[in-house]
Write an enzyme that holds these catalytic residues in place. Structure first.
Site, PDB file in Angstrom:
ATOM      1  N   CYS A  75      17.534 -13.150  -3.133  1.00  0.00           N
ATOM      2  CA  CYS A  75      17.730 -12.582  -1.632  1.00  0.00           C
ATOM      3  C   CYS A  75      18.456 -14.243  -0.765  1.00  0.00           C
ATOM      4  O   CYS A  75      17.609 -15.061  -0.944  1.00  0.00           O
ATOM      5  CB  CYS A  75      16.483 -12.320  -0.760  1.00  0.00           C
ATOM      6  SG  CYS A  75      17.063 -11.609   1.062  1.00  0.00           S
ATOM      7  N   CYS A  81      12.735 -15.835   6.109  1.00  0.00           N
ATOM      8  CA  CYS A  81      12.800 -14.274   6.162  1.00  0.00           C
ATOM      9  C   CYS A  81      11.195 -13.886   5.425  1.00  0.00           C
ATOM     10  O   CYS A  81      11.022 -15.173   4.336  1.00  0.00           O
ATOM     11  CB  CYS A  81      13.332 -13.245   5.560  1.00  0.00           C
ATOM     12  SG  CYS A  81      12.420 -11.502   5.723  1.00  0.00           S
ATOM     13  N   CYS A  84       9.600 -11.265   1.824  1.00  0.00           N
ATOM     14  CA  CYS A  84       8.619 -11.410   0.336  1.00  0.00           C
ATOM     15  C   CYS A  84       8.898 -13.048  -0.115  1.00  0.00           C
ATOM     16  O   CYS A  84       9.771 -14.109  -1.084  1.00  0.00           O
ATOM     17  CB  CYS A  84      10.028 -11.119  -0.655  1.00  0.00           C
ATOM     18  SG  CYS A  84      10.577  -9.145   0.393  1.00  0.00           S
ATOM     19  N   CYS A 178      19.337  -6.749   2.584  1.00  0.00           N
ATOM     20  CA  CYS A 178      17.930  -6.444   2.523  1.00  0.00           C
ATOM     21  C   CYS A 178      17.996  -6.281   0.683  1.00  0.00           C
ATOM     22  O   CYS A 178      17.783  -4.889   1.003  1.00  0.00           O
ATOM     23  CB  CYS A 178      17.111  -6.462   3.471  1.00  0.00           C
ATOM     24  SG  CYS A 178      15.195  -5.839   2.737  1.00  0.00           S
ATOM     25  N   GLN A 305       2.561   6.603   2.105  1.00  0.00           N
ATOM     26  CA  GLN A 305       2.824   4.698   1.509  1.00  0.00           C
ATOM     27  C   GLN A 305       4.248   4.461   1.074  1.00  0.00           C
ATOM     28  O   GLN A 305       4.876   5.160   0.938  1.00  0.00           O
ATOM     29  CB  GLN A 305       1.901   5.574   0.077  1.00  0.00           C
ATOM     30  CG  GLN A 305       1.096   5.123  -0.015  1.00  0.00           C
ATOM     31  CD  GLN A 305       0.037   3.749  -0.034  1.00  0.00           C
ATOM     32  OE1 GLN A 305       0.493   2.941  -0.224  1.00  0.00           O
ATOM     33  NE2 GLN A 305      -1.103   3.835  -0.317  1.00  0.00           N
ATOM     34  N   TYR A 334      -9.713   8.691   5.637  1.00  0.00           N
ATOM     35  CA  TYR A 334      -8.453   7.942   6.150  1.00  0.00           C
ATOM     36  C   TYR A 334      -7.449   9.269   5.690  1.00  0.00           C
ATOM     37  O   TYR A 334      -6.067   7.607   4.916  1.00  0.00           O
ATOM     38  CB  TYR A 334      -8.356   6.763   6.268  1.00  0.00           C
ATOM     39  CG  TYR A 334      -9.656   6.119   6.494  1.00  0.00           C
ATOM     40  CD1 TYR A 334     -10.024   5.442   7.675  1.00  0.00           C
ATOM     41  CD2 TYR A 334     -10.868   5.892   6.092  1.00  0.00           C
ATOM     42  CE1 TYR A 334     -10.612   4.581   8.392  1.00  0.00           C
ATOM     43  CE2 TYR A 334     -11.787   4.928   6.542  1.00  0.00           C
ATOM     44  CZ  TYR A 334     -11.991   4.132   8.285  1.00  0.00           C
ATOM     45  OH  TYR A 334     -13.085   3.390   8.240  1.00  0.00           O
ATOM     46  N   GLU A 355      -8.478  12.162   9.668  1.00  0.00           N
ATOM     47  CA  GLU A 355      -7.768  11.822   9.821  1.00  0.00           C
ATOM     48  C   GLU A 355      -7.736  11.121  11.535  1.00  0.00           C
ATOM     49  O   GLU A 355      -8.040  11.678  12.218  1.00  0.00           O
ATOM     50  CB  GLU A 355      -6.548  11.844   9.423  1.00  0.00           C
ATOM     51  CG  GLU A 355      -5.310  10.855  10.012  1.00  0.00           C
ATOM     52  CD  GLU A 355      -5.389   9.484   9.731  1.00  0.00           C
ATOM     53  OE1 GLU A 355      -5.343   8.606  11.258  1.00  0.00           O
ATOM     54  OE2 GLU A 355      -5.048   9.217   8.507  1.00  0.00           O
ATOM     55  N   ASP A 404     -10.192   5.462   2.409  1.00  0.00           N
ATOM     56  CA  ASP A 404      -8.968   4.380   1.975  1.00  0.00           C
ATOM     57  C   ASP A 404      -8.633   4.232   3.415  1.00  0.00           C
ATOM     58  O   ASP A 404      -7.164   4.433   3.960  1.00  0.00           O
ATOM     59  CB  ASP A 404      -7.235   5.713   1.460  1.00  0.00           C
ATOM     60  CG  ASP A 404      -6.373   4.649   1.110  1.00  0.00           C
ATOM     61  OD1 ASP A 404      -6.127   3.293   1.406  1.00  0.00           O
ATOM     62  OD2 ASP A 404      -4.982   5.368   1.286  1.00  0.00           O
ATOM     63  N   CYS A 431      -5.909  -1.928   0.683  1.00  0.00           N
ATOM     64  CA  CYS A 431      -5.097  -2.610   0.905  1.00  0.00           C
ATOM     65  C   CYS A 431      -5.447  -3.769   0.513  1.00  0.00           C
ATOM     66  O   CYS A 431      -4.802  -4.165   1.376  1.00  0.00           O
ATOM     67  CB  CYS A 431      -4.749  -2.303   1.418  1.00  0.00           C
ATOM     68  SG  CYS A 431      -4.858  -1.975   3.357  1.00  0.00           S
TER      69      CYS A 431
END
Length: 473
Positions: A75, A81, A84, A178, A305, A334, A355, A404, A431
């Site tokens: 990229c 940026c 990534c 992108c 997701q 969640y 939730e 989650d 996560c």
């Protein structure tokens, strides 16, 4: 080591390993140094940004010798940026370091007995994998170092549309291309920017709270549905219609186009109402596993997701870990728009989802109906407040809890509530392996860890998902 006006620069430092959260690691004179912008094997001069007795943080000032592990980033915005940060690493190496971080966090922070951690599940596609992107307008374009003091610095300051510059809240990097989403994201973003500049539309000033254009949110689904939400600082009907009509003309594949008026000082739209300009006002996304396919309604404010194909793998692992036989009551905490609960529903007797975001629960109920699932119930509210004794008495105690939580992990009150409930199995989808490890350590009072499976949802970033199966002792 030499000092320049009280600045510390370490010279010719050999970067020896990967630490965590995208930072590399070096050791010098007994001190551990955490480094941004380096790869194990690099030899570099390091500008120290934080200096403690036993450790320091720094960033690369100059690379003297490149690591043999490095590859050419694909990229043009790489290095500017912050999206990534690992493009200079082969994908196989990224997976290796993510596996290493997951294992270290779970062992060092969790301090509980663990089984052998399963090999990380990588992504089949390491580009164009996101289904949602958000771009920000700003009247202050982030200038590249080589632009400062040149004609280019003043030639293109009318407005920028792209991503926030790392660690700089009021400047935006003008993104031309992108690779996180199908090329449609480039078409939409660049078309809108060009049209806005041609028509003299004002770009938002985050300091002064002035300017018209604020954000574009794009959701591009595997079903082919494309939802775009234009966020504006205030209503101005004639130019708004002109802009939205131009977007529809330039990108006819858009199935839903919305606009949201956000007069607040912050960018969040959770408390605002997006207005439908074209289409049905939501997008349909699909998750498939084997011969099964589940359809999900995703509203402009719903969480879903962002890597659909990896979500299918993540949810399949979650379902496998739950070891369902068809007789279980499963609590999905969640639960968002109900995606995990719905995904595992055909193997369960009953699904109870909880939730905090009410709109997500509305979607979850619709998603259950869309998929002809009649044994799932969803409740809006704080997990800690809803999951009390009366709730369990009414809906039944869980045989399996699937949780989650966000990056902060579970609230300690919920952890203690789970210990009190003592469900036979907990499947913890995380996560953030650091907070997952912390919570597992607390749950160790009654639970043992049976399986652990890291999953890579976000190639070229340091983020890691991880599924753990806990069983009652």
């Amino acid at each position: 080591m030499k000092k320049q006006k009280s600045k510390i620069i370490l010279q010719n430092v050999l970067v020896s390993d990967y630490a965590a959260e995208g930072k590399a690691l070096a050791k010098q004179d007994g001190k551990v140094i955490f480094i941004s912008g380096a790869v194990p094997g690099d030899v570099a001069d390091i500008f120290i940004t934080k200096n403690k007795k036993d450790w320091a943080e720094g960033r690369v000032q100059e690379i003297k010798e490149y690591s043999k592990e490095r590859v050419q980033p694909f990229c043009k915005h790489f290095g500017v940026c912050g999206g990534c940060k690992w493009q200079m690493l082969p994908y196989s190496k990224q997976l290796q370091y993510k596996q290493q971080e997951a294992e270290q966090n779970l062992r060092r922070i969790g301090k509980v007995e663990l089984p052998q951690i399963l090999p990380i599940v990588g992504a089949d596609a390491d580009r164009y994998y996101r289904n949602k992107l958000e771009f920000t307008f700003s009247n202050k374009r982030y200038l590249l170092p080589e632009e400062i003091g040149t004609e280019d610095a003043s030639a293109d300051t009318a407005g920028a549309l792209g991503y926030h510059a790392p660690r700089i809240f009021d400047k935006i990097i003008n993104i031309d291309e992108c690779y996180l989403m199908d090329d449609v994201n480039n078409l939409i973003r660049n078309t809108v920017r060009e049209f806005a500049l041609q028509n003299g539309y004002t770009f938002y000033d985050i300091r002064q709270h002035t300017g018209w254009l604020r954000n574009i949110v794009i959701r591009n689904c595997t079903t082919g549905e494309l939802m775009v939400n234009m966020v504006l600082n205030y209503e101005d009907e004639a130019p708004r219609k002109k802009l939205l009509d131009h977007i529809l003309s330039a990108v006819p594949s858009i199935t839903t186009l919305l606009y949201t008026i956000n007069p607040k000082w912050n960018d969040s739209i959770y408390d605002l109402t997006p207005q439908v300009y074209h289409g049905k006002g939501y997008a349909l996304e699909k998750l498939s596993t084997g011969s099964e396919a589940f359809v999900f309604k995703v509203s402009p404010k719903s969480f879903f997701q962002t890597n659909t194909k990896q979500a299918e793998k993540l949810y399949s692992i979650t379902r496998d870990f739950a070891e369902l036989t068809g007789s279980e009551t499963v609590y999905d905490l969640y639960c968002g728009t109900g995606s995990i609960g719905i995904f595992v529903s055909k193997l369960a007797k009953k699904i109870i989802g909880v939730e905090v975001i009410e709109e997500a629960i509305v979607d979850a109920k619709e998603n259950a109906a869309l998929n002809n699932i009649n044994h799932a119930e969803f409740f809006a509210g704080d997990v800690i407040k809803i999951c009390n004794d009366d709730f369990f008495a009414k809906h039944g105690k869980p045989d399996v809890v699937i949780t989650d939580p966000p990056r902060a992990g579970m609230h300690d009150k919920l952890v203690h509530k789970l210990l009190e409930i003592a469900a036979p199995k907990i499947v913890y989808v995380s996560c953030n392996t650091a907070t997952q490890a912390r919570d597992i350590a607390l749950l160790a009072e009654k639970y043992t860890v049976e399986k652990v499976q890291p999953v890579d949802m976000f190639p070229h970033t340091h983020h890691i998902e991880c599924v753990a199966l806990l069983k009652l002792k």
